[in-house]
Design an enzyme around this catalytic site. Structure first.
Site, short mmCIF file in Angstrom:
data_model
loop_
_atom_site.label_atom_id
_atom_site.label_comp_id
_atom_site.label_asym_id
_atom_site.label_seq_id
_atom_site.Cartn_x
_atom_site.Cartn_y
_atom_site.Cartn_z
N VAL A 86 8.73 46.05 18.04
CA VAL A 86 9.44 46.10 16.76
C VAL A 86 9.44 44.73 16.10
CG1 VAL A 86 10.98 48.03 17.33
CG2 VAL A 86 11.66 45.69 17.89
N GLN A 133 17.31 56.99 29.62
CA GLN A 133 17.33 56.34 28.31
C GLN A 133 17.21 57.40 27.22
OE1 GLN A 133 14.15 53.58 27.51
NE2 GLN A 133 15.40 51.82 28.02
#
Ligand SMILES: [Zn+2]
Lengths: 349, 815
Positions: free
Chosen positions: A263, A220
């Site tokens: 988030v 990632q």
């Protein structure tokens, strides 16, 4: 004494050039030179005869004669080169079969994941991001808790975890193989103060059966930008620019609402399908869009957790799957190709 | 969560195309992962509604009948085997050629004309299975009364089912009503709430049952009603259909209503047989240690605190929020029921379900934290529907015990924050109307556009449990208005000062150098097995590897402490598919070693990056040019030299005989500036056997990146002017004992101040060289930075070198 005339000049030109064609030795070439442009050569004589003509004819024939002389000199030097080169190789007969292959010089390759990581990070580096790396064996605290994913939170089901067999009296079994690169968000913010603008490439692991589209081991790239005045608009702009650089001008980009506990607001970014240009096909499950990454504005609780004042600092974070993007870019259908390390796969450009 | 469009339309009259609806939901965060259209495969001309006019017996078969079906002006007679066909029914009729599911073949097939026991059948009366909308194929599907004969069936029964991927923060969308509220906000429509009232004709609830909550934290709210005199029987068609469309199997009217209302509101419910609740008491209490409960799935489980149970006066009768018990379950003979609609603690529910490995639709919803406000609504709704489908008399009043009551939540959003987070201000009107469309209600003390900008306070609707902070409201507004409405800007904040990363730069340079040297980079799994580590001699003298607590397979139990094993495995797997080619592979990866004492992060393993390379097979691919021979030690060493040269490192190589991984006479320890950095050599014969590489020659190297980095602290590269004065080359051939290492000879040569470099270029033993000796030839390059060297100066230098070689190594000049 031959009278100089245009016809005579032309006759000398034609005859001399025909003669030149058949000459095969340097000696023959020298004889040709002497007999045409030498002191007593036929062309020389004709030019010498110009003096007896009236001024107008002299000018006209002088020009014609000099053109032929220049031509002879040029042809002479070309022919001389040809004969000399023929002479140089005449004695050796070692011509080769140039259609045979040359030495098979071994050529190495970087792994496609390495190349993809470099390309993707490069796009962000050019926007002022720095590359950082972090541990693959992590504490639960960084992998989950600091990211607003407490123990017993159902969102934990989004990350099937491989745990390390390490016991702790207080916390039970808090060591794991990181399930994403996001733990570096807290690690970086703990160590530094804003402004922060980093990308973090690295291996991640999930407890997941491997098939054509799932790998338990994958790479990632995490991104994080925190400072005063960073907004969701900046997130869109940065990721839009990234997509443009990575996938080209012609790809369309879509942002839609999504949920990640660390988030708020959350986003995922899609690009229109490479395979069908947005019309809908098997690759994009008929949606016309392919999800590229998840992102969002860093959750205030994550900022508070590392001692940042969320009323002052804002930021965005994103995470993207490297193999997935490589698969899309190169049309690779089976993610298992990456880590089975078959040279037949690796040796491709 | 499966949401049939027909069910959705009960609350919100959405009329935009299904694909557009799915798109809007997806963009707003309620992702529609798929749309399943029921009836899409029913040909409108061939599969139609029919009405059974009369049913006559089949002349030749007892079990068959001959119904005559009116198709809207046209009457046909068919042969039917279903026991439930009767005159007056509205049914689904398929003509010849209609494509239907065949129970016999298990496939979709066109219907063929049939002559059954001497009677020609004009088509078929369909079962739910044949239409692909249920499992039942014993009886025909009976349609609602209002179906018009002749109408295409797809117009009557066709539907689209949205497959919604609900994120963990949105338990409200685990319900049709929750999705309807989203749809309302996204289409500008209003969602109608279901009907909740019903006649309360029975005895007061207080006279029938008592409810006690032992721990309000584990059970903040418990609502219940009682219905006396129900008939337990199969549900009516509409209810069965609704459940079948979302993949649930109808069970009985009572159970079906609890499931229906759970899907409608997202509030799990449970029905008890009141007669079986001892003492007419409901006690919500933690399980006793070792308490056993026989559950609805037929299993008996042993419980322990703080798992929460619903108990009667004596025993646990249900596992709260997870599954009911079998003792008190509603059965065919049940007449009086208690309906439970309660709220349970998410964490405790999740722990319980995980501990028992018993995840259910109920636990899935409770662990996501549904609102306690749902409980009484869902209870009244379920009570109303049960009266409708099962009869009976509902208790007067309901139990609504709410010891965990909290103040109505309020969330605030300000202009300042919206601009700070989004980079745009949608304006108070837009914000307020958007929130209102989602069911938010003004909390009273909002401020309009003042000096500080607007400031709104809102109560989230009763179904939303995910709204707590200002950012939540900002996201609500942005996702409904659309993320497209947010501007796109580039970062304008200062770029942080770059931090140098010498170690990583070096690693990448090494990677490039090895690829440039002709090697392919591999990346392998960092989990391995004890066998692989043992077989590759990686455990001797090394620390114990870390173990995975929940390994996925036996060969992935340990965190690797060496890359050797995976490299050998990679070689072997490649050789199985291409035997004739040379292989040059390298990997740069991490090994995981027990933490160092001084590390700042006590406890985490040290992740050390190492480089491993391997070469085997022919030096060149098959070529007409030459038979180049197989790669060996010197190929591997050549790679190492090339790589270290690239890193501006000079290395020393000393014989290394003690390493069990390598062959004793063909291995060298590599060091840079006196620090050990790795190993190069030919892999031991017994190791090769273990990795299915027996009979091959494999040369490998291992380098430790951290050691390389320490050996070369200064990574900045530089250039120097070349010497001004000419170089001179001289060859020298020496006879030395065969045990003398060429590097020792070379070191003595290179020590001379006029020697710029030297290279061994010939080694010879045999005829002309005494036994036990070898001849070594060097080409020596002389150069001075003071002037051009004369022949005499070089002679003198060479004589001096030879004297040194003679006295130190017993070397003699070879004539
Ligand atoms: Zn597509």
């Amino acid at each position: 004494m031959v009278v100089t005339s245009l016809d005579n000049i032309e006759a000398v030109r034609v005859a001399a050039l025909a003669e030149l064609e058949s000459i095969e030795t340097l000696e023959g070439l020298e004889r040709w030179r002497v007999s045409h442009v030498g002191r007593n050569g036929d062309l020389t004589k004709l030019l010498r005869g110009l003096g007896s003509l009236d001024p107008e004819s002299r000018r006209e024939m002088g020009a014609a004669g000099n053109r032929v002389k220049a031509l002879f000199e040029e042809r002479l030097s070309v022919k001389e080169e040809v004969l000399k080169r023929a002479l140089l190789y005449a004695s050796v007969d070692d011509s080769i079969d140039v259609t045979l292959p040359g030495w098979p010089i071994p050529g190495g390759r970087l792994h496609p994941t390495t190349r993809m990581v470099r390309d993707l990070c490069g796009a962000f580096v050019s926007m002022g991001f720095q590359i950082m790396e972090g541990p693959e064996v992590e504490w639960d605290r960084y992998n989950f808790e600091a990211l607003n994913i407490p123990r017993d939170h159902p969102a934990r089901d989004m990350w099937n975890t491989l745990w390390v067999n390490y016991a702790d009296e207080r916390e039970g079994r808090p060591m794991l193989l990181r399930t994403h690169t996001s733990p570096m968000q807290a690690r970086i913010m703990e160590k530094t103060s804003p402004p922060i603008r980093v990308v973090v490439p690295g291996k991640c692991y999930r407890y997941e059966a491997t098939d054509a589209t799932h790998e338990w081991h994958f790479v990632q790239i995490e991104g994080l930008a925190v400072d005063r005045g960073i907004t969701f608009s900046d997130l869109k702009g940065t990721l839009y620019e990234f997509a443009r650089r990575t996938f080209g001008e012609e790809r369309r980009v879509r942002f839609r609402c999504d949920y990640f506990p660390f988030v708020e607001p959350g986003v995922d970014m899609s690009v229109d399908c490479f395979a069908c240009d947005g019309g809908g096909c098997r690759v994009c499950s008929n949606t016309g869009w392919i999800e590229i990454l998840g992102a969002g504005m860093v959750h205030p609780r994550v900022l508070e957790g590392v001692g940042y004042d969320p009323s002052i600092y804002t930021g965005f974070a994103f995470g993207l799957g490297v193999e997935r993007i490589a698969m899309l870019k190169h049309g690779i259908e089976d993610i298992r190709s990456f880590y089975s390390n078959d040279v037949r796969f690796l040796q491709q450009t | 969560m499966l949401v049939p469009l027909s069910w959705l339309k009960e609350y919100v009259p959405v009329d935009i195309p299904t694909a557009e609806l799915a798109h809007r939901l997806t963009m707003a965060g309620v992702e529609v992962g798929g749309i399943k259209e029921t009836g899409a495969e029913w040909d409108p001309g061939k599969v139609v509604v029919g009405e059974v006019v009369k049913v006559e017996p089949h002349p030749n078969a007892d079990r068959l009948t001959l119904p005559t079906v009116d198709l809207g002006g046209e009457a046909v007679t068919v042969v039917c085997g279903a026991p439930n066909v009767a005159a007056g029914q509205k049914i689904a009729f398929a003509r010849e050629g209609a494509r239907l599911f065949s129970a016999r073949s298990g496939r979709i097939e066109p219907l063929r004309a049939a002559n059954i026991r001497g009677v020609k059948s004009a088509g078929m009366v369909c079962s739910a299975l044949e239409l692909g909308i249920g499992d039942d194929h014993h009886g025909i599907l009976v349609l609602d009364e209002d179906a018009a004969p002749g109408m295409p069936l797809v117009h009557h029964l066709g539907d689209a089912v949205l497959d919604v991927d609900v994120t963990p923060n949105r338990p409200d969308c685990l319900s049709v009503l929750g999705v309807a509220h989203e749809v309302a906000a996204l289409t500008g429509l209003r969602a109608a709430e279901p009907e909740l009232d019903y006649p309360e004709e029975g005895d007061p609830i207080e006279d029938q049952v008592s409810v006690e909550i032992a721990d309000p934290h584990l059970c903040p709210r418990y609502a219940a009603s009682v219905i006396a005199g129900v008939r337990v029987e199969p549900s009516p068609r509409w209810l069965q259909e609704a459940l079948e469309k979302v993949g649930q199997r109808p069970i009985s009217n009572i159970v079906d209503v609890t499931n229906y209302v759970m899907l409608e509101y997202g509030q799990p419910l449970h029905a008890f047989d009141v007669e079986k609740l001892k003492g007419a008491r409901v006690v919500v209490r933690p399980a006793r240690q070792g308490e056993a409960l026989a559950m609805l799935d037929g299993e008996t489980r042993e419980l322990s605190p703080p798992m929460l149970t619903i108990a009667d006066a004596h025993d646990a009768v249900a596992l709260a929020g997870v599954m009911g018990g079998s003792e008190t379950a509603v059965s065919d003979g049940t007449a009086n029921i208690l309906i439970e609609s309660a709220n349970f603690d998410p964490v405790n529910t999740r722990r319980t379900a995980r501990a028992l490995r018993l995840g259910t639709e109920a636990s899935y919803r409770f662990e996501r934290g549904i609102r306690a406000e749902l409980a009484p609504r869902a209870l009244r709704r379920a009570t109303r529907l049960m009266l409708e489908v099962a009869g009976g008399r509902a208790s007067k009043g309901i139990v609504d015990s709410y010891p965990g009551r909290r103040a109505a939540p309020t969330a605030r959003v300000t202009q300042r924050r919206m601009k700070q987070v989004l980079g745009v201000d949608f304006g108070s009107e837009k914000v307020e109307s958007t929130l209102a469309s989602l069911g938010f209600e003004p909390a009273g003390d909002s401020k309009g556009d003042g000096a500080q900008g607007w400031d709104l306070r809102m109560h989230p609707p009763y179904w939303r449990s995910d709204i707590a902070i200002e950012e939540d409201l900002i996201e609500e507004v942005a996702r409904i208005v659309g993320y497209d409405a947010v501007p796109t800007t580039t970062l304008s904040t200062p770029i942080p000062h770059p931090q140098p990363r010498p170690r990583e730069d070096m690693r990448e340079e090494l990677r490039d150098a090895l690829a440039a040297a002709g090697m392919y980079e591999t990346i392998s799994y960092p989990l391995t097995s004890l066998k692989t580590l043992t077989d590759s001699e990686a455990l001797a003298g090394a620390p114990d590897p870390l173990r995975v607590a929940n390994p996925m397979s036996a060969n992935m139990q340990l965190l690797r402490t060496s890359l050797r094993g995976s490299m050998l495995e990679t070689l072997a797997s490649n050789l199985r598919v291409s035997t004739g080619k040379g292989l040059r592979l390298f990997e740069i990866g991490r090994v995981y070693l027990p933490p160092k004492e001084e590390s700042e992060e006590r406890g985490l393993p040290e992740e050390r990056e190492v480089v491993v390379g391997a070469v085997t097979g022919p030096r060149y691919d098959l070529t007409w040019l030459a038979d180049s021979g197989d790669m060996d030690f010197f190929d591997a060493k050549g790679m190492v030299e090339a790589a270290l040269r690239r890193l501006r490192l000079s290395a020393a190589y000393e014989p290394e005989a003690a390493q069990p991984f390598m062959q004793p006479g063909k291995a060298a320890a590599v060091s840079c500036n006196g620090k050990a950095v790795g190993l190069v050599g030919e892999v031991g014969l017994e190791v090769l056997e273990r990795f299915d590489l027996g009979g091959r020659r494999v040369a490998m190297f291992e380098l430790d990146l951290e050691s390389l980095h320490r050996a070369a602290p200064d990574q900045s590269y530089g250039y120097r002017a070349i010497g001004r004065f000419p170089e001179s080359e001289r060859d020298v051939a020496l006879i030395v004992d065969s045990g003398v290492a060429s590097a020792h000879v070379q070191a003595i040569i290179d020590r001379h101040k006029l020697v710029k470099s030297s290279i061994p270029f010939d080694i010879y033993a045999g005829e002309g060289v005494p036994a036990g000796k070898k001849s070594l030839a060097f080409r020596v390059t002389y150069q001075s930075d003071r002037g051009t060297l004369t022949a005499e100066q070089i002679d003198r230098a060479q004589a001096g070198i030879l004297r040194q070689l003679s006295s130190k190594l017993g070397a003699a000049i070879r004539m």
